[in-house]
Design an enzyme around this catalytic site. Structure first.
Site, PDB file in Angstrom:
ATOM      1  N   ASP A 119      -5.530  -1.371  -9.548  1.00  0.00           N
ATOM      2  CA  ASP A 119      -4.868  -2.090  -8.391  1.00  0.00           C
ATOM      3  C   ASP A 119      -4.383  -3.405  -8.622  1.00  0.00           C
ATOM      4  O   ASP A 119      -4.722  -4.258  -8.996  1.00  0.00           O
ATOM      5  CB  ASP A 119      -6.194  -2.463  -7.465  1.00  0.00           C
ATOM      6  CG  ASP A 119      -5.785  -3.076  -6.008  1.00  0.00           C
ATOM      7  OD1 ASP A 119      -4.716  -3.528  -6.104  1.00  0.00           O
ATOM      8  OD2 ASP A 119      -6.478  -2.194  -5.080  1.00  0.00           O
ATOM      9  N   ILE A 120      -2.807  -3.393  -8.625  1.00  0.00           N
ATOM     10  CA  ILE A 120      -2.139  -4.424  -9.187  1.00  0.00           C
ATOM     11  C   ILE A 120      -2.445  -5.572  -8.426  1.00  0.00           C
ATOM     12  O   ILE A 120      -2.541  -6.874  -8.981  1.00  0.00           O
ATOM     13  CB  ILE A 120      -0.717  -3.885  -9.351  1.00  0.00           C
ATOM     14  CG1 ILE A 120      -0.339  -2.546  -9.960  1.00  0.00           C
ATOM     15  CG2 ILE A 120       0.134  -4.795  -9.716  1.00  0.00           C
ATOM     16  CD1 ILE A 120       0.969  -1.882  -9.524  1.00  0.00           C
ATOM     17  N   LEU A 121      -2.267  -5.356  -7.133  1.00  0.00           N
ATOM     18  CA  LEU A 121      -2.438  -6.642  -6.150  1.00  0.00           C
ATOM     19  C   LEU A 121      -3.752  -7.406  -6.374  1.00  0.00           C
ATOM     20  O   LEU A 121      -3.687  -8.555  -6.407  1.00  0.00           O
ATOM     21  CB  LEU A 121      -2.252  -6.133  -4.618  1.00  0.00           C
ATOM     22  CG  LEU A 121      -2.302  -7.127  -3.481  1.00  0.00           C
ATOM     23  CD1 LEU A 121      -1.217  -7.991  -3.838  1.00  0.00           C
ATOM     24  CD2 LEU A 121      -2.185  -6.511  -2.260  1.00  0.00           C
ATOM     25  N   ASP A 173      -2.845   5.594  -5.735  1.00  0.00           N
ATOM     26  CA  ASP A 173      -4.053   5.141  -6.186  1.00  0.00           C
ATOM     27  C   ASP A 173      -4.451   5.964  -7.082  1.00  0.00           C
ATOM     28  O   ASP A 173      -5.524   5.353  -8.001  1.00  0.00           O
ATOM     29  CB  ASP A 173      -4.869   5.202  -4.847  1.00  0.00           C
ATOM     30  CG  ASP A 173      -4.618   4.165  -3.852  1.00  0.00           C
ATOM     31  OD1 ASP A 173      -4.179   3.199  -4.223  1.00  0.00           O
ATOM     32  OD2 ASP A 173      -4.950   4.310  -2.627  1.00  0.00           O
ATOM     33  N   LYS A 180      -8.830  -8.775  -1.926  1.00  0.00           N
ATOM     34  CA  LYS A 180      -7.768  -9.114  -3.078  1.00  0.00           C
ATOM     35  C   LYS A 180      -7.452 -10.476  -3.102  1.00  0.00           C
ATOM     36  O   LYS A 180      -6.282 -10.575  -3.951  1.00  0.00           O
ATOM     37  CB  LYS A 180      -6.661  -7.903  -2.598  1.00  0.00           C
ATOM     38  CG  LYS A 180      -6.983  -6.574  -2.841  1.00  0.00           C
ATOM     39  CD  LYS A 180      -5.860  -5.622  -2.952  1.00  0.00           C
ATOM     40  CE  LYS A 180      -6.077  -4.247  -2.384  1.00  0.00           C
ATOM     41  NZ  LYS A 180      -5.336  -3.341  -2.791  1.00  0.00           N
ATOM     42  N   ASN A 194       4.863   9.263  -2.674  1.00  0.00           N
ATOM     43  CA  ASN A 194       4.591   9.130  -1.415  1.00  0.00           C
ATOM     44  C   ASN A 194       6.040   8.936  -0.968  1.00  0.00           C
ATOM     45  O   ASN A 194       7.012   8.832  -1.431  1.00  0.00           O
ATOM     46  CB  ASN A 194       3.647   8.029  -1.322  1.00  0.00           C
ATOM     47  CG  ASN A 194       4.191   6.656  -1.770  1.00  0.00           C
ATOM     48  OD1 ASN A 194       5.301   5.941  -1.585  1.00  0.00           O
ATOM     49  ND2 ASN A 194       3.238   6.121  -2.623  1.00  0.00           N
ATOM     50  N   LYS A 196      -8.380  -6.075   2.880  1.00  0.00           N
ATOM     51  CA  LYS A 196      -7.631  -6.356   1.864  1.00  0.00           C
ATOM     52  C   LYS A 196      -7.218  -7.578   1.636  1.00  0.00           C
ATOM     53  O   LYS A 196      -7.311  -8.076   0.476  1.00  0.00           O
ATOM     54  CB  LYS A 196      -6.405  -5.562   2.166  1.00  0.00           C
ATOM     55  CG  LYS A 196      -6.399  -3.808   1.925  1.00  0.00           C
ATOM     56  CD  LYS A 196      -5.430  -3.185   2.284  1.00  0.00           C
ATOM     57  CE  LYS A 196      -6.190  -1.546   2.181  1.00  0.00           C
ATOM     58  NZ  LYS A 196      -5.318  -0.768   2.777  1.00  0.00           N
ATOM     59  N   PHE A 217       0.692  -5.771   1.379  1.00  0.00           N
ATOM     60  CA  PHE A 217       0.884  -5.052   2.600  1.00  0.00           C
ATOM     61  C   PHE A 217      -0.473  -4.171   2.889  1.00  0.00           C
ATOM     62  O   PHE A 217      -0.929  -3.920   1.941  1.00  0.00           O
ATOM     63  CB  PHE A 217       2.048  -4.090   2.311  1.00  0.00           C
ATOM     64  CG  PHE A 217       3.367  -5.054   2.746  1.00  0.00           C
ATOM     65  CD1 PHE A 217       3.895  -6.038   1.988  1.00  0.00           C
ATOM     66  CD2 PHE A 217       4.211  -4.479   3.842  1.00  0.00           C
ATOM     67  CE1 PHE A 217       4.857  -6.565   2.341  1.00  0.00           C
ATOM     68  CE2 PHE A 217       5.385  -5.024   4.166  1.00  0.00           C
ATOM     69  CZ  PHE A 217       5.490  -6.062   3.527  1.00  0.00           C
TER      70      PHE A 217
END
Ligand code: CTP
Length: 403
Positions: free
Chosen positions: A304-306, A277, A339, A208, A335, A321
């Protein structure tokens, strides 16, 4: 950071004096008002006029010079300084300061100042390793003087080894640290930045537009405030920030491992990376050849690391973020709660000046208690400061809660 700051720069004799010229250029470009004091031997290498022209201030070389306002020169300078830098600093001047000798304009002014003093030594390798020099340096460090260590390389005297004056850009960075409030001392900040890159075959990948600038700004700002910082970075064009352990990763899976290994040792975690993703289900060993008119690439979900950090975060401060193109606040709030975050920096990446590959950002900060702070268009460095202010506040609150 340096805008409007009064900096007194002591220049002592050595071939590295020419690099002090570059340092002055960087300091004045950053908005500092620089006052140069040269020792007599420094003037043998570069004329005072060079510094006078670059700083637009008179260069001080003599001790008993009464300046126009009839103040005593060295006391006026010592009082005026927000920061005192000595670059290059010879073994001689360091020895004199350590011994309490004040027999010229530079040493008297250093002795009289209450400002922080940053010393960037430059000398022959054998002088640098001489135990007498080492003791002098150690003594000054104990008294709070800061040092920017010299680097190894070919020395002008013909020897090779430690003794070259550090790069002026790094001396600048240390100057900024010396002038920054040290409110993150004791904090261990883990920052992720940049994109991830998911390989399709040996030549292609999915990625990205993330430049990494926001995360790098946060890492740099945290170090300047005294934190110990680890930066986990996807592929970017940015140089590793000075003084920060930078771990380079490529894919989301690699970023996950690098982050999860370091969560336990962190007190604040800021996930600015734009993690892909999805990744290709399998990476082709050889280059995929062109054949049919259309092709289907099968993708599978990345970790999903966060969210994973959120599950084990404990009392750590966790900042995420959210890059959105619609329903900014609503999506970002999902989020925050989904999360288990303490703060979300929500970017409407459709707005000009926000998001990827620019030096500015526009964001809304979503807090756990429902507050939404609107941050206008600003530089990423400025935004990094605000994000860290909030993180520092949350750490303090958390610590008060523990008491
Ligand atoms: N993030 C992460 N791991 C992922 C995806 C995202 O750690 N696999 C983190 C990012 O670093 C960022 C936050 O999650 O801090 C939000 O990223 P974003 O791409 O905006 O959201 P996603 O959770 O991926 O959701 P969506 O793409 O559906 O908006």
């Amino acid at each position: 950071m340096l805008n409007g700051k009064q900096i007194v720069l002591g220049v002592t004799g050595g071939i590295a004096v020419y690099k002090a010229v570059e340092l002055v250029r960087l300091l004045t470009k950053a908005g500092a008002d620089v006052h140069v004091i040269m020792t007599r031997s420094a003037t043998e290498f570069v004329g005072p006029l060079t510094f006078q022209t670059l700083t637009a201030n008179p260069v001080h070389t003599e001790i008993f010079n009464l300046i126009a306002e009839r103040e005593i020169g060295h006391i006026a300078l010592a009082d005026r300084a927000d920061l005192f830098i000595i670059a290059p600093a010879t073994a001689n001047v360091i020895g004199k300061i350590a011994g309490g000798i004040a027999d010229d304009m530079l040493t008297t002014t250093v002795m009289a100042t209450r400002a922080s003093v940053l010393i960037a030594p430059a000398m022959n390798v054998n002088m640098c390793t001489n135990p007498i020099y080492r003791e002098n340096e150690e003594k000054l460090r104990r008294h709070g003087y800061r040092f920017v260590a010299p680097v190894k390389g070919m020395l002008a005297c013909g020897w090779e080894g430690e003794g070259k004056l550090q790069d002026p850009a790094i001396i600048m960075e240390e100057a900024v640290c010396a002038l920054t409030r040290q409110d993150l001392v004791g904090e261990r900040v883990l920052v992720t930045a940049g994109p991830t890159l998911e390989e399709i075959d040996p030549v292609r990948f999915i990625s990205n537009h993330s430049s990494g600038k926001m995360g790098y700004s946060i890492a740099r700002a945290a170090r300047r405030r005294g934190a110990e910082v680890v930066l986990v970075a996807g592929p970017t064009c940015l140089d590793d920030p000075w003084g920060i352990e930078t771990v380079h990763v490529c894919s989301a899976a690699e970023m996950r491992d690098a982050v999860m290994e370091r969560v336990a040792a962190s007190t604040v975690i800021v996930k600015a990376a734009a993690v892909a993703d999805y990744c290709p289900k399998s990476r082709a060993a050889g280059k995929i050849k062109k054949s049919a008119d259309a092709m289907v690439l099968e993708l599978e979900k990345n970790p999903d690391i966060l969210a994973e950090v959120g599950r084990v975060k404990g009392d750590r401060v966790l900042v995420g973020f959210a890059a959105e193109t619609s329903d900014l606040v609503e999506n970002a709030r999902k989020k925050l709660t989904g999360k288990n975050l303490d703060l979300v920096v929500a970017n409407d990446i459709g707005q000009p000046g926000a998001g990827f590959n620019v030096d500015t950002n526009i964001a809304k900060l979503l807090h756990r208690d429902g507050r939404v702070e609107e941050l206008p268009l600003m530089g990423k460095d400025e935004m990094a400061t605000i994000i860290l202010d909030r993180a520092a506040g949350l750490r303090k609150q958390g610590m008060r809660g523990e008491e």
